[in-house]
Design a protein around this motif. Structure first.
Motif, short mmCIF file in Angstrom:
data_model
loop_
_atom_site.label_atom_id
_atom_site.label_comp_id
_atom_site.label_asym_id
_atom_site.label_seq_id
_atom_site.Cartn_x
_atom_site.Cartn_y
_atom_site.Cartn_z
N ALA A 146 0.83 -1.22 0.00
CA ALA A 146 0.00 0.00 0.00
C ALA A 146 0.85 1.26 0.00
O ALA A 146 0.47 2.29 -0.55
CB ALA A 146 -0.94 -0.01 1.21
N ARG A 147 2.01 1.18 0.61
CA ARG A 147 2.94 2.31 0.63
C ARG A 147 3.50 2.65 -0.74
O ARG A 147 4.14 3.68 -0.92
CB ARG A 147 4.18 1.93 1.46
CG ARG A 147 4.16 2.36 2.87
CD ARG A 147 5.38 1.75 3.54
NE ARG A 147 5.10 1.47 4.93
CZ ARG A 147 5.12 2.39 5.88
NH1 ARG A 147 5.44 3.63 5.59
NH2 ARG A 147 4.83 2.08 7.12
N ASN A 148 3.36 1.72 -1.68
CA ASN A 148 3.94 1.91 -3.00
C ASN A 148 2.93 2.29 -4.06
O ASN A 148 3.23 2.29 -5.25
CB ASN A 148 4.67 0.63 -3.44
CG ASN A 148 6.12 0.69 -3.05
OD1 ASN A 148 6.74 1.74 -3.16
ND2 ASN A 148 6.65 -0.43 -2.57
N PHE A 149 1.70 2.54 -3.63
CA PHE A 149 0.66 2.87 -4.59
C PHE A 149 -0.01 4.21 -4.28
O PHE A 149 -0.26 4.51 -3.11
CB PHE A 149 -0.42 1.78 -4.63
CG PHE A 149 -0.04 0.62 -5.49
CD1 PHE A 149 -0.42 0.59 -6.82
CD2 PHE A 149 0.73 -0.41 -4.99
CE1 PHE A 149 -0.05 -0.47 -7.63
CE2 PHE A 149 1.12 -1.48 -5.79
CZ PHE A 149 0.73 -1.51 -7.12
N ASN A 150 -0.29 4.94 -5.32
CA ASN A 150 -1.17 6.10 -5.19
C ASN A 150 -2.61 5.62 -5.23
O ASN A 150 -2.89 4.51 -5.70
CB ASN A 150 -0.93 7.06 -6.36
CG ASN A 150 0.38 7.80 -6.22
OD1 ASN A 150 0.69 8.30 -5.15
ND2 ASN A 150 1.15 7.84 -7.31
N PRO A 151 -3.54 6.46 -4.76
CA PRO A 151 -4.96 6.12 -4.91
C PRO A 151 -5.27 5.77 -6.37
O PRO A 151 -4.67 6.34 -7.28
CB PRO A 151 -5.67 7.41 -4.48
CG PRO A 151 -4.74 8.01 -3.48
CD PRO A 151 -3.36 7.71 -4.00
N VAL A 152 -6.17 4.81 -6.57
CA VAL A 152 -6.49 4.37 -7.93
C VAL A 152 -7.90 4.81 -8.32
O VAL A 152 -8.81 4.80 -7.50
CB VAL A 152 -6.39 2.83 -8.09
CG1 VAL A 152 -4.96 2.36 -7.85
CG2 VAL A 152 -7.33 2.10 -7.16
N SER A 153 -8.05 5.19 -9.58
CA SER A 153 -9.38 5.62 -10.01
C SER A 153 -10.19 4.40 -10.43
O SER A 153 -9.67 3.42 -10.97
CB SER A 153 -9.27 6.61 -11.16
OG SER A 153 -8.61 5.99 -12.24
N GLU A 191 -4.23 0.78 -15.29
CA GLU A 191 -3.10 -0.12 -15.08
C GLU A 191 -2.74 -0.28 -13.60
O GLU A 191 -2.35 -1.35 -13.16
CB GLU A 191 -1.88 0.44 -15.81
CG GLU A 191 -1.21 -0.58 -16.70
CD GLU A 191 -0.19 0.10 -17.58
OE1 GLU A 191 0.92 0.34 -17.05
OE2 GLU A 191 -0.50 0.42 -18.74
N ASP A 192 -2.90 0.82 -12.82
CA ASP A 192 -2.46 0.72 -11.42
C ASP A 192 -3.35 -0.22 -10.61
O ASP A 192 -2.88 -0.86 -9.66
CB ASP A 192 -2.35 2.10 -10.75
CG ASP A 192 -3.53 3.00 -11.08
OD1 ASP A 192 -4.43 2.55 -11.82
OD2 ASP A 192 -3.55 4.14 -10.60
#
Lengths: 169, 169
Positions: free
Chosen positions: B59-66, B90-91
């Motif tokens: 979770a620390r490696n991801f931005n919020p996803v749309s 893609e994210d």
């Protein structure tokens, strides 16, 4: 949106509570068994960010709290709620009090830590059910190391917004 | 204990999904509307601590996803599940893939991000319901900034264990 703050006890306690709730609690399907720390309050999605920060600051100042369940109680004559009574160590009481003083507004009742197992009963039903449950031996020891901030959906059910670990540094 | 990892979409989407689930999804009362990122898996309370660390690191490696919802779909002929189709940037796909590669074991299906609104239907019922829903215009845009790790109670319902914010630093 309507928000609330609760502790979910261990799975073992939740399973036990649900074995009674399925018969006696019309909220059975709306929320898992829980101990309410802050009764439902209104906040916008914008306001809740501020609330989250407040709760987080409080959670940082508390160690995990022990929950001891030793009997089944009732709030009669105030209301016909039947519950698992949670012995309240001082830290649970101060956690409740800090969470509530972080918000404006009233405190309806004195804090009696509990997990509801029956509600919305007629007086007769309450007498029957409580009469048969009050002598039940219950004995659970648990440690709660987290709180949950929930919000209510239009159908009355609750979804978790965020978890806060009790993590005094 | 059985655990799973999900995203809860916005309240607006959950309310919409529930308006359909109450009629078509027998799991309606067991869990709020959700997008599954990791299907149910077994872990002990001891093992889950390690899982929590893994999820937190991801979770620390991801931005919020749309999340964009544009239509109602069905998994027929694989199964009779009807769902809100979530357009998969893609994210979201890589979030799913990182979460699943952090665990041993099989990947049953290709990842088709979705929010289930109907299941356990007979073929006839599926045809009727999907026939009437498939042309429905749905249009929701949402951003998911958190994941939830849940565990299942004996009655089949799910309780949240912990929340993880997507918070790339």
């Amino acid at each position: 949106m309507k928000f609330g703050i609760v502790i979910f006890p261990s799975k073992k306690i939740q399973d036990y509570a649900n074995s009674l709730r399925r018969r006696y609690d019309p909220h059975y399907a709306l929320i898992p068994p829980h101990l309410t720390l802050k009764s439902p309050f209104e906040a916008t999605e914008e306001e809740i960010k501020n609330v989250v920060q407040k709760i987080d600051a409080i959670a940082r100042n508390f160690n995990p709290v022990s929950l001891n369940i030793t009997k089944i109680g009732s709030f009669k004559p105030v209301n016909n709620v039947i519950y698992l009574k949670v012995e309240s160590p001082e830290d649970l009481v101060s956690l409740h009090s800090e969470l509530n003083s972080a918000f404006e507004g009233d405190q309806e009742y004195n804090f009696v830590p509990h997990i509801t197992i029956g509600q919305n009963m007629s007086d007769d039903e309450h007498s029957d059910v409580y009469g048969s449950l009050r002598m039940t031996k219950v004995q659970f020891e648990d440690t709660a190391d987290r709180l949950h901030l929930l919000y209510q959906l239009d159908n009355g059910s609750w979804t978790v917004y965020e978890t806060f670990r009790l993590r005094k540094e």
